[in-house]
Design a protein around this motif. Structure first.
Motif, PDB file in Angstrom:
ATOM      1  N   MET A 270     -13.787 -20.478   5.339  1.00  0.00           N
ATOM      2  CA  MET A 270     -13.489 -20.556   3.918  1.00  0.00           C
ATOM      3  C   MET A 270     -14.040 -21.822   3.266  1.00  0.00           C
ATOM      4  N   TRP A 271     -13.891 -22.965   3.940  1.00  0.00           N
ATOM      5  CA  TRP A 271     -14.309 -24.239   3.381  1.00  0.00           C
ATOM      6  C   TRP A 271     -15.602 -24.762   4.008  1.00  0.00           C
ATOM      7  N   GLY A 272     -16.012 -24.136   5.114  1.00  0.00           N
ATOM      8  CA  GLY A 272     -17.211 -24.590   5.798  1.00  0.00           C
ATOM      9  C   GLY A 272     -16.991 -25.772   6.713  1.00  0.00           C
ATOM     10  N   THR A 273     -15.736 -26.112   7.005  1.00  0.00           N
ATOM     11  CA  THR A 273     -15.429 -27.233   7.889  1.00  0.00           C
ATOM     12  C   THR A 273     -14.125 -26.969   8.613  1.00  0.00           C
ATOM     13  N   TRP A 274     -14.025 -27.521   9.830  1.00  0.00           N
ATOM     14  CA  TRP A 274     -12.788 -27.363  10.597  1.00  0.00           C
ATOM     15  C   TRP A 274     -11.666 -28.231  10.048  1.00  0.00           C
ATOM     16  N   TRP A 275     -12.041 -29.358   9.440  1.00  0.00           N
ATOM     17  CA  TRP A 275     -11.019 -30.307   8.995  1.00  0.00           C
ATOM     18  C   TRP A 275     -11.526 -31.078   7.797  1.00  0.00           C
ATOM     19  N   THR A 276     -10.626 -31.367   6.882  1.00  0.00           N
ATOM     20  CA  THR A 276     -10.911 -32.259   5.771  1.00  0.00           C
ATOM     21  C   THR A 276      -9.645 -33.039   5.476  1.00  0.00           C
ATOM     22  N   TRP A 277      -9.797 -34.265   5.024  1.00  0.00           N
ATOM     23  CA  TRP A 277      -8.625 -35.111   4.771  1.00  0.00           C
ATOM     24  C   TRP A 277      -7.983 -34.742   3.438  1.00  0.00           C
ATOM     25  N   ASP A 278      -7.627 -33.474   3.368  1.00  0.00           N
ATOM     26  CA  ASP A 278      -6.907 -32.922   2.228  1.00  0.00           C
ATOM     27  C   ASP A 278      -5.457 -33.405   2.272  1.00  0.00           C
ATOM     28  N   ALA A 279      -4.806 -33.514   1.108  1.00  0.00           N
ATOM     29  CA  ALA A 279      -3.437 -34.031   1.061  1.00  0.00           C
ATOM     30  C   ALA A 279      -2.485 -33.178   1.879  1.00  0.00           C
ATOM     31  N   ARG A 280      -2.582 -31.841   1.779  1.00  0.00           N
ATOM     32  CA  ARG A 280      -1.679 -30.973   2.534  1.00  0.00           C
ATOM     33  C   ARG A 280      -1.943 -31.085   4.034  1.00  0.00           C
ATOM     34  N   LEU A 281      -3.219 -31.053   4.432  1.00  0.00           N
ATOM     35  CA  LEU A 281      -3.548 -31.132   5.848  1.00  0.00           C
ATOM     36  C   LEU A 281      -3.141 -32.482   6.429  1.00  0.00           C
ATOM     37  N   THR A 282      -3.417 -33.550   5.697  1.00  0.00           N
ATOM     38  CA  THR A 282      -3.104 -34.888   6.203  1.00  0.00           C
ATOM     39  C   THR A 282      -1.596 -35.089   6.349  1.00  0.00           C
ATOM     40  N   SER A 283      -0.835 -34.663   5.358  1.00  0.00           N
ATOM     41  CA  SER A 283       0.618 -34.829   5.443  1.00  0.00           C
ATOM     42  C   SER A 283       1.210 -33.951   6.543  1.00  0.00           C
ATOM     43  N   GLU A 284       0.616 -32.779   6.792  1.00  0.00           N
ATOM     44  CA  GLU A 284       1.081 -31.936   7.898  1.00  0.00           C
ATOM     45  C   GLU A 284       0.752 -32.585   9.241  1.00  0.00           C
ATOM     46  N   LEU A 285      -0.408 -33.245   9.327  1.00  0.00           N
ATOM     47  CA  LEU A 285      -0.749 -33.977  10.546  1.00  0.00           C
ATOM     48  C   LEU A 285       0.219 -35.137  10.767  1.00  0.00           C
ATOM     49  N   VAL A 286       0.581 -35.829   9.701  1.00  0.00           N
ATOM     50  CA  VAL A 286       1.584 -36.896   9.802  1.00  0.00           C
ATOM     51  C   VAL A 286       2.905 -36.332  10.306  1.00  0.00           C
ATOM     52  N   LEU A 287       3.264 -35.129   9.846  1.00  0.00           N
ATOM     53  CA  LEU A 287       4.497 -34.492  10.303  1.00  0.00           C
ATOM     54  C   LEU A 287       4.454 -34.253  11.812  1.00  0.00           C
ATOM     55  N   LEU A 288       3.304 -33.830  12.319  1.00  0.00           N
ATOM     56  CA  LEU A 288       3.175 -33.640  13.765  1.00  0.00           C
ATOM     57  C   LEU A 288       3.372 -34.960  14.505  1.00  0.00           C
ATOM     58  N   PHE A 289       2.784 -36.032  13.998  1.00  0.00           N
ATOM     59  CA  PHE A 289       2.942 -37.341  14.639  1.00  0.00           C
ATOM     60  C   PHE A 289       4.413 -37.782  14.606  1.00  0.00           C
ATOM     61  N   ILE A 290       5.113 -37.479  13.511  1.00  0.00           N
ATOM     62  CA  ILE A 290       6.540 -37.833  13.431  1.00  0.00           C
ATOM     63  C   ILE A 290       7.327 -37.061  14.482  1.00  0.00           C
ATOM     64  N   TYR A 291       7.056 -35.758  14.587  1.00  0.00           N
ATOM     65  CA  TYR A 291       7.721 -34.955  15.617  1.00  0.00           C
ATOM     66  C   TYR A 291       7.495 -35.560  17.002  1.00  0.00           C
ATOM     67  N   LEU A 292       6.238 -35.860  17.310  1.00  0.00           N
ATOM     68  CA  LEU A 292       5.914 -36.407  18.632  1.00  0.00           C
ATOM     69  C   LEU A 292       6.550 -37.780  18.826  1.00  0.00           C
ATOM     70  N   GLY A 293       6.623 -38.562  17.753  1.00  0.00           N
ATOM     71  CA  GLY A 293       7.273 -39.870  17.839  1.00  0.00           C
ATOM     72  C   GLY A 293       8.756 -39.743  18.147  1.00  0.00           C
ATOM     73  N   ILE A 294       9.401 -38.757  17.545  1.00  0.00           N
ATOM     74  CA  ILE A 294      10.827 -38.520  17.811  1.00  0.00           C
ATOM     75  C   ILE A 294      11.040 -38.140  19.268  1.00  0.00           C
ATOM     76  N   VAL A 295      10.202 -37.240  19.776  1.00  0.00           N
ATOM     77  CA  VAL A 295      10.314 -36.828  21.180  1.00  0.00           C
ATOM     78  C   VAL A 295      10.098 -38.017  22.101  1.00  0.00           C
ATOM     79  N   GLY A 296       9.063 -38.806  21.808  1.00  0.00           N
ATOM     80  CA  GLY A 296       8.759 -39.960  22.649  1.00  0.00           C
ATOM     81  C   GLY A 296       9.849 -41.010  22.621  1.00  0.00           C
ATOM     82  N   LEU A 297      10.393 -41.287  21.423  1.00  0.00           N
ATOM     83  CA  LEU A 297      11.451 -42.294  21.310  1.00  0.00           C
ATOM     84  C   LEU A 297      12.708 -41.842  22.040  1.00  0.00           C
ATOM     85  N   TYR A 298      13.037 -40.570  21.935  1.00  0.00           N
ATOM     86  CA  TYR A 298      14.226 -40.036  22.610  1.00  0.00           C
ATOM     87  C   TYR A 298      14.136 -40.227  24.116  1.00  0.00           C
ATOM     88  N   HIS A 299      12.966 -39.976  24.674  1.00  0.00           N
ATOM     89  CA  HIS A 299      12.801 -40.067  26.127  1.00  0.00           C
ATOM     90  C   HIS A 299      12.455 -41.478  26.604  1.00  0.00           C
TER      91      HIS A 299
END
Length: 255
Positions: A122-151
């Motif tokens: 659709m866009w001709g690229t696998w990834w772009t630093w779009d606001a929605r994509l970037t904030s969703e990537l940040v959400l993944l890092f937060i999830y992983l940070g929570i898991v890591g901090l817990y353990h």
């Protein structure tokens, strides 16, 4: 009312009570999730018509969109559970928040992966630093940070409480993900399905999406309950109710 809520939560938060409750709900939630997921996939892949602009490439939305919804929904559940755990010191609420994190991280990763698969044609690229994509990537890092901090803590309660604070801090990113397409000029399209007001999508495409949304929520419930039950057995191993459970009916225990 102020006293009723904590009392109700404490009663539901009893480990043996929740263990039995989760055990009775789990098979029904998993079975319905599989059934509805199959119906939704059939409707999305074979019943819904091809999009007039995107052709059949759009069909990935029947996985992508419900996963994106779940990535935010699960974090909302975690935020509520973390708040209850920190305010009322309910151990089960902390467990719910911690055991939700890996499931939420999985849905977020699926969202990003399927979004990339859709973005390439659709866009001709696998990834772009779009606001929605970037904030969703940040959400993944937060999830992983929570898991890591817990353990990272030997003491499970200390780890859970520290991670619950991170959950509350990270909650600020949820509205950013949701409203990013409205707040910034992004490549990502806006909402096409509206609970209040007309949806900008054909009805034949709406029902598979809503059915898959129900299936993913039921899967989350089943997965969460299975994970919490396993955690309760591990953390409550020395308690009488766990010993009675291990002995079974012969030992006078109840599942």
């Amino acid at each position: 009312m102020a006293n009723w809520v904590p009392l109700w939560l404490h009663r539901l938060g009893s480990p043996p009570t929740f263990y039995r409750f989760a055990g009775s709900v789990y098979p029904w939630a998993l079975g319905l999730a599989i059934l509805l997921g199959g119906v939704a996939l059939y409707g999305g892949l074979f019943v819904a018509p091809a999009d007039y602009q995107q052709g059949d490439a759009y069909r990935i939305i029947f996985i992508h969109v419900p996963s994106a919804w779940m990535s935010l929904f699960i974090y909302g559940v975690m935020t509520l559970a973390a708040f209850i755990g920190l305010v009322w010191r309910i151990k089960l609420a902390e467990t719910v928040a911690m055991e939700s994190a890996p499931v939420g991280a999985a849905f977020t990763a699926i969202t990003l992966a399927t979004g990339s698969l859709w973005g390439k044609p659709m866009w001709g690229t696998w990834w772009t630093w779009d606001a929605r994509l970037t904030s969703e990537l940040v959400l993944l890092f937060i999830y992983l940070g929570i898991v890591g901090l817990y353990h990272a803590f030997e003491d499970r309660r200390q780890g859970a409480r520290a991670a619950c604070f991170l959950v509350l801090v990270g909650a600020v990113n949820v509205p950013i993900v949701h409203f990013s397409v409205n707040w910034w000029n992004t490549l990502h399209q806006g909402a096409t399905i509206r609970l209040l007001g007309p949806s900008h999508i054909a009805a034949s495409m709406v029902w598979p999406l809503l059915t898959m949304m129900a299936a993913t929520k039921l899967y989350y419930i089943a997965s969460l309950f299975a994970r919490v039950r396993a955690d309760l057995i591990a953390s409550e191993g020395g308690k009488a109710w766990v010993r009675d459970l291990a002995l079974g009916p012969a030992g006078g225990g109840k599942a």
